[in-house]
Enzyme design. Structure first.
Site, PDB file in Angstrom:
ATOM      1  N   ASP A 116     -24.668 -45.715  38.713  1.00 21.75           N
ATOM      2  CA  ASP A 116     -24.630 -44.510  39.548  1.00 21.75           C
ATOM      3  C   ASP A 116     -25.995 -43.846  39.691  1.00 21.75           C
ATOM      4  O   ASP A 116     -26.335 -43.342  40.761  1.00 21.75           O
ATOM      5  CB  ASP A 116     -23.624 -43.510  38.975  1.00 21.75           C
ATOM      6  CG  ASP A 116     -22.187 -43.912  39.276  1.00 21.75           C
ATOM      7  OD1 ASP A 116     -21.984 -44.819  40.106  1.00 21.75           O
ATOM      8  OD2 ASP A 116     -21.269 -43.329  38.670  1.00 21.75           O
ATOM      9  N   ARG A 159      -4.765 -46.918  46.192  1.00 19.33           N
ATOM     10  CA  ARG A 159      -5.312 -46.232  45.014  1.00 19.33           C
ATOM     11  C   ARG A 159      -6.081 -44.994  45.468  1.00 19.33           C
ATOM     12  O   ARG A 159      -6.969 -45.081  46.308  1.00 19.33           O
ATOM     13  CB  ARG A 159      -6.249 -47.189  44.274  1.00 19.33           C
ATOM     14  CG  ARG A 159      -6.993 -46.643  43.060  1.00 19.33           C
ATOM     15  CD  ARG A 159      -8.034 -47.688  42.671  1.00 19.33           C
ATOM     16  NE  ARG A 159      -8.699 -47.475  41.401  1.00 19.33           N
ATOM     17  CZ  ARG A 159      -9.812 -46.772  41.235  1.00 19.33           C
ATOM     18  NH1 ARG A 159     -10.370 -46.151  42.268  1.00 19.33           N
ATOM     19  NH2 ARG A 159     -10.380 -46.687  40.040  1.00 19.33           N
ATOM     20  N   HIS A 163     -20.857 -50.569  36.136  1.00 20.35           N
ATOM     21  CA  HIS A 163     -19.408 -50.599  36.322  1.00 20.35           C
ATOM     22  C   HIS A 163     -19.046 -51.033  37.735  1.00 20.35           C
ATOM     23  O   HIS A 163     -19.898 -51.121  38.619  1.00 20.35           O
ATOM     24  CB  HIS A 163     -18.804 -49.218  36.032  1.00 20.35           C
ATOM     25  CG  HIS A 163     -19.365 -48.130  36.903  1.00 20.35           C
ATOM     26  ND1 HIS A 163     -20.521 -47.446  36.584  1.00 20.35           N
ATOM     27  CD2 HIS A 163     -18.956 -47.614  38.092  1.00 20.35           C
ATOM     28  CE1 HIS A 163     -20.787 -46.558  37.525  1.00 20.35           C
ATOM     29  NE2 HIS A 163     -19.854 -46.649  38.458  1.00 20.35           N
ATOM     30  N   HIS A 199     -22.526 -51.794  39.767  1.00 16.69           N
ATOM     31  CA  HIS A 199     -23.614 -50.888  40.137  1.00 16.69           C
ATOM     32  C   HIS A 199     -23.813 -49.841  39.044  1.00 16.69           C
ATOM     33  O   HIS A 199     -22.997 -49.710  38.125  1.00 16.69           O
ATOM     34  CB  HIS A 199     -23.329 -50.209  41.483  1.00 16.69           C
ATOM     35  CG  HIS A 199     -22.136 -49.306  41.466  1.00 16.69           C
ATOM     36  ND1 HIS A 199     -20.844 -49.766  41.595  1.00 16.69           N
ATOM     37  CD2 HIS A 199     -22.030 -47.957  41.316  1.00 16.69           C
ATOM     38  CE1 HIS A 199     -19.999 -48.754  41.533  1.00 16.69           C
ATOM     39  NE2 HIS A 199     -20.691 -47.639  41.359  1.00 16.69           N
TER      40      HIS A 199
END
Length: 310
Positions: free
Chosen positions: A223, A289, A279, A221
């Site tokens: 941002d 995470r 990214h 995608h």
């Protein structure tokens, strides 16, 4: 040469998929029909495989190179890329990107501050969590993932005085200001023209099966397309790749390579938010995470205030 009859072809016992040289084993007329079809089928398969590999490479390059590996960086990493035309019509001349790229720094945020923010994230997220593999905590709006919806963490804090402290928010603001200054310096933007924007949030990713599209963090995608106000995106990592989780690398999906940032506690990465920086996050295979996404805009109308205890 006379074409063999269907009956004679059957007598040869030749099967295109089984044996292309069956004429050597069977008596009777040469099985030219089966042999020709066998070669045709194999050629089609080979061409299809080669074309599939070509297009997969074009769309999602199979080669991964580390922009920043797991080990500590001796110096900040900078990778410049040509700017997209996403900013051409915008009026924020002093602030909008004049050059584009991505940077990674290991010594911007202290380990103590990063570990404090990790404890803060764990405390907040312990009161919720999504049904899928991605949960968020937004201290600006109060949004906390809870099942398949969101609740207000500050409503929960009303009955738990120990959930947040003034020290939590002081460290949060300090870290945000450190990142903001680094972004301004790298992209030659006056720091007072750079505004915090939404969403800015803690994230927790684990290996639970995705339940909604919001859990599927592994899709490529941009941002600025996903969040219209973004001009610069930054991330502070609160856990370390291979120590705390497997998978979960941050990946820039460039045309030639997938360039990876391997998270480590206290590492900051930031980049221009346009289509020059598509990214995704690699799907987790093990562990948990944690990170913080800290987002900046050039548009003062899209600015948000620092969080505080409600």
């Amino acid at each position: 040469m006379k074409k063999p009859s269907r009956e004679n072809r059957k007598q040869t016992g030749c099967s295109c998929w089984g044996d292309c040289t069956c004429s050597e084993k069977a008596k009777g007329p040469e099985p030219w029909y089966s042999f020709r079809n066998c070669v045709t089928h194999i050629s089609i398969i080979i061409i299809s495989v080669l074309m599939a590999r070509f297009w997969l490479h074009v769309i999602y390059p199979s080669s991964f190179v580390a922009l920043a590996g797991k080990d500590p960086l001796d110096a900040p990493v900078w990778h410049e890329v040509p700017c997209s035309n996403d900013y051409e019509e915008e009026v924020f001349l002093e602030c909008k990107p004049k050059r584009c790229g991505r940077a990674v720094m290991d010594n911007l945020v202290s380990r103590d501050d990063a570990e404090h923010l990790l404890r803060l994230a764990k405390r907040g997220l312990s009161h919720g969590g999504s049904n899928g593999g991605a949960s968020i905590l937004d201290l600006h709006s109060g949004a906390l993932s809870m099942g398949d919806k969101f609740v207000n963490i500050f409503k929960i804090a009303e009955t738990d005085d120990s959930l947040f402290t003034e020290e939590d928010f002081r460290i949060y603001r300090r870290v945000k200001d450190q990142i903001r200054q680094a972004v301004a310096d790298k992209f030659d933007v006056p720091v007072d023209k750079l505004h915090l924007t939404k969403p800015t949030f803690f994230s927790r990713m684990d290996t639970k099966k995705a339940q909604t599209k919001h859990d599927e963090y592994w899709h490529v995608h941009v941002d600025k397309e996903t969040y219209g106000s973004f001009h610069y995106t930054s991330l502070l990592y609160l856990t370390t790749y291979k120590n705390d989780f497997q998978g979960g690398r941050f990946v820039f999906a460039d045309k030639d390579y997938n360039r990876t940032v391997e998270p480590r506690v206290g590492r900051v990465s930031f980049f221009t938010s346009g289509s020059e920086n598509p990214h995704f996050v690699e799907r987790l295979r093990e562990g948990v995470r944690y990170a913080i996404t800290v987002s900046f805009t050039c548009d003062p109308a899209k600015a948000i205030a620092d969080p505080k205890i409600k």
